[in-house]
Design a protein around this motif. Sequence first.
Motif, short mmCIF file in Angstrom:
data_model
loop_
_atom_site.label_atom_id
_atom_site.label_comp_id
_atom_site.label_asym_id
_atom_site.label_seq_id
_atom_site.Cartn_x
_atom_site.Cartn_y
_atom_site.Cartn_z
N ARG A 195 0.82 -1.21 0.00
CA ARG A 195 0.00 0.00 0.00
C ARG A 195 0.85 1.26 0.00
N ALA A 196 2.07 1.14 0.49
CA ALA A 196 3.00 2.27 0.49
C ALA A 196 3.89 2.27 -0.74
N GLY A 197 3.55 1.44 -1.73
CA GLY A 197 4.32 1.40 -2.95
C GLY A 197 5.58 0.57 -2.86
N LEU A 198 5.65 -0.34 -1.89
CA LEU A 198 6.85 -1.16 -1.66
C LEU A 198 6.57 -2.62 -1.99
N ILE A 199 7.59 -3.33 -2.40
CA ILE A 199 7.48 -4.76 -2.69
C ILE A 199 8.32 -5.51 -1.67
N ASN A 200 7.65 -6.09 -0.70
CA ASN A 200 8.32 -6.81 0.37
C ASN A 200 8.32 -8.30 0.05
N ILE A 201 9.47 -8.82 -0.41
CA ILE A 201 9.59 -10.24 -0.69
C ILE A 201 10.20 -10.95 0.52
N GLY A 202 10.40 -10.23 1.61
CA GLY A 202 11.13 -10.76 2.75
C GLY A 202 10.29 -11.33 3.87
N ALA A 203 9.01 -11.62 3.61
CA ALA A 203 8.17 -12.14 4.69
C ALA A 203 8.68 -13.46 5.24
N GLU A 204 9.34 -14.26 4.40
CA GLU A 204 9.88 -15.54 4.87
C GLU A 204 10.97 -15.31 5.91
N GLY A 205 11.88 -14.38 5.64
CA GLY A 205 12.93 -14.07 6.61
C GLY A 205 12.37 -13.44 7.87
N GLN A 206 11.38 -12.57 7.72
CA GLN A 206 10.74 -11.94 8.87
C GLN A 206 10.00 -12.96 9.71
N PHE A 207 9.41 -13.94 9.06
CA PHE A 207 8.77 -15.08 9.74
C PHE A 207 9.78 -15.81 10.62
N MET A 208 10.95 -16.10 10.04
CA MET A 208 11.98 -16.85 10.76
C MET A 208 12.55 -16.06 11.94
N LEU A 209 12.80 -14.76 11.73
CA LEU A 209 13.36 -13.95 12.83
C LEU A 209 12.34 -13.72 13.92
N GLY A 210 11.07 -13.61 13.55
CA GLY A 210 10.03 -13.52 14.58
C GLY A 210 10.00 -14.76 15.43
N ALA A 211 10.12 -15.93 14.78
CA ALA A 211 10.16 -17.18 15.53
C ALA A 211 11.38 -17.25 16.44
N LEU A 212 12.52 -16.76 15.95
CA LEU A 212 13.76 -16.81 16.73
C LEU A 212 13.67 -15.92 17.97
N VAL A 213 13.33 -14.66 17.78
CA VAL A 213 13.28 -13.72 18.91
C VAL A 213 12.17 -14.11 19.88
N GLY A 214 11.03 -14.53 19.36
CA GLY A 214 9.94 -14.96 20.24
C GLY A 214 10.32 -16.16 21.08
N THR A 215 11.06 -17.10 20.48
CA THR A 215 11.51 -18.28 21.22
C THR A 215 12.43 -17.88 22.36
N TRP A 216 13.36 -16.98 22.08
CA TRP A 216 14.29 -16.53 23.12
C TRP A 216 13.54 -15.90 24.29
N VAL A 217 12.57 -15.04 24.00
CA VAL A 217 11.81 -14.39 25.07
C VAL A 217 10.94 -15.41 25.80
N ALA A 218 10.45 -16.42 25.10
CA ALA A 218 9.64 -17.46 25.75
C ALA A 218 10.44 -18.16 26.84
N PHE A 219 11.70 -18.48 26.55
CA PHE A 219 12.53 -19.14 27.55
C PHE A 219 12.90 -18.20 28.69
N GLN A 220 13.04 -16.91 28.38
CA GLN A 220 13.44 -15.95 29.41
C GLN A 220 12.29 -15.52 30.30
N SER A 221 11.10 -15.33 29.71
CA SER A 221 9.98 -14.73 30.46
C SER A 221 8.92 -15.74 30.88
N GLN A 222 8.76 -16.82 30.09
CA GLN A 222 7.68 -17.78 30.29
C GLN A 222 6.32 -17.08 30.34
N ASN A 223 6.17 -16.10 29.44
CA ASN A 223 4.94 -15.30 29.38
C ASN A 223 4.48 -15.25 27.93
#
Length: 338
Positions: A79-107
């Motif tokens: 919608r902002a005139g951009l072509i984001n082909i990186g959703a796969e990488g963003q998916f993976m990094l979201g999983a990575l950072v979320g996993t780290w916080v899950a072990f640290q916070s258990q929340n």
Amino acid sequence: MLSKVTTSRWTYATLRLVFTIVVILGVFGLFLFILGRDPVKAYRDTISANLLNPRGLSQVLVRMAPLILTALGVAIPFRAGLINIGAEGQFMLGALVGTWVAFQSQNLPLTLIAGMLGGALWALLPGLLKAKGIVNETISTLLLNYLAPLIVGYFVFGPWRAPELAMYPQTPELPEPTRLSLLFGTRLHLGFFLGLFFLLAYAYLVNRSRWGLELRTVGGNPEAARRLGLPVERWIMVAMMVGGALAGLAGIAEVAAIHGRLKMAISPGYGFMGFLVNWLAFANPVGILIMSFLMAFIASSGFTLQITQRLPYAAVNVLMSLILFTVLAKPLAKGVRG
């Protein structure tokens, strides 16, 4: 007058979606016929197994969840005139950072927010490079897709590797408080409803809010947006980060609900499929919902075709390729992005 224009756009978008579906299924039916298979029986069997069967339908909805979120991750920058082909990488990094916080916070809420933050930060880099006029976002987001799995692999094969699973590199199981509950005795989970929520929010904000108006103005004519005093560079970064956040949410939801632990094979290409969903739907909210369902149905049909038609699962990849060619062959009509 405005109502007539809006109705016309929705009618055109609906007809375009129907035409696309008919063409795709027709061409794939021809492909099956050439291979000596019965297309009518193939479609009947897949519908019976994946739509009329409650367990099969629930599995389709499970596959829809990450597709909706990754498609939104592409649609907002679009919608902002951009072509984001990186959703796969963003998916993976979201999983990575979320996993780290899950072990640290258990929340659980913190885990989901961390997943969104991971995806947003991974999308910020190409957004910043685009805003500064250094690198086109299409190139940078595509290349980052190859870097993200390597980063995840470092932790999965290295410091986070569960010692009891030496043959299958993956992390220990996430703490129970950070797991998304499965619903109705199936694998359907809260991530599906989060996807629907953000899809509704997207539909409202893009079409009914000042935020959406400014976003569409930047995407439609950046120079005019600058003359109106809109901070175009800031909007580019915001659009990329919001899109990355939703793709990251898809990643951590998949880990917290389906896999229970971080591993390399958490995505069969959801980010790329989400890109395809958005381009089939042309960023239309209803189109994203329909195409996410269609793509999830196709992906779930692979096993049915293996059993009933004795086709390899790769036949689904043929159908996905036909969909991609259909998208590339169609001109992107201006003014009907709904």
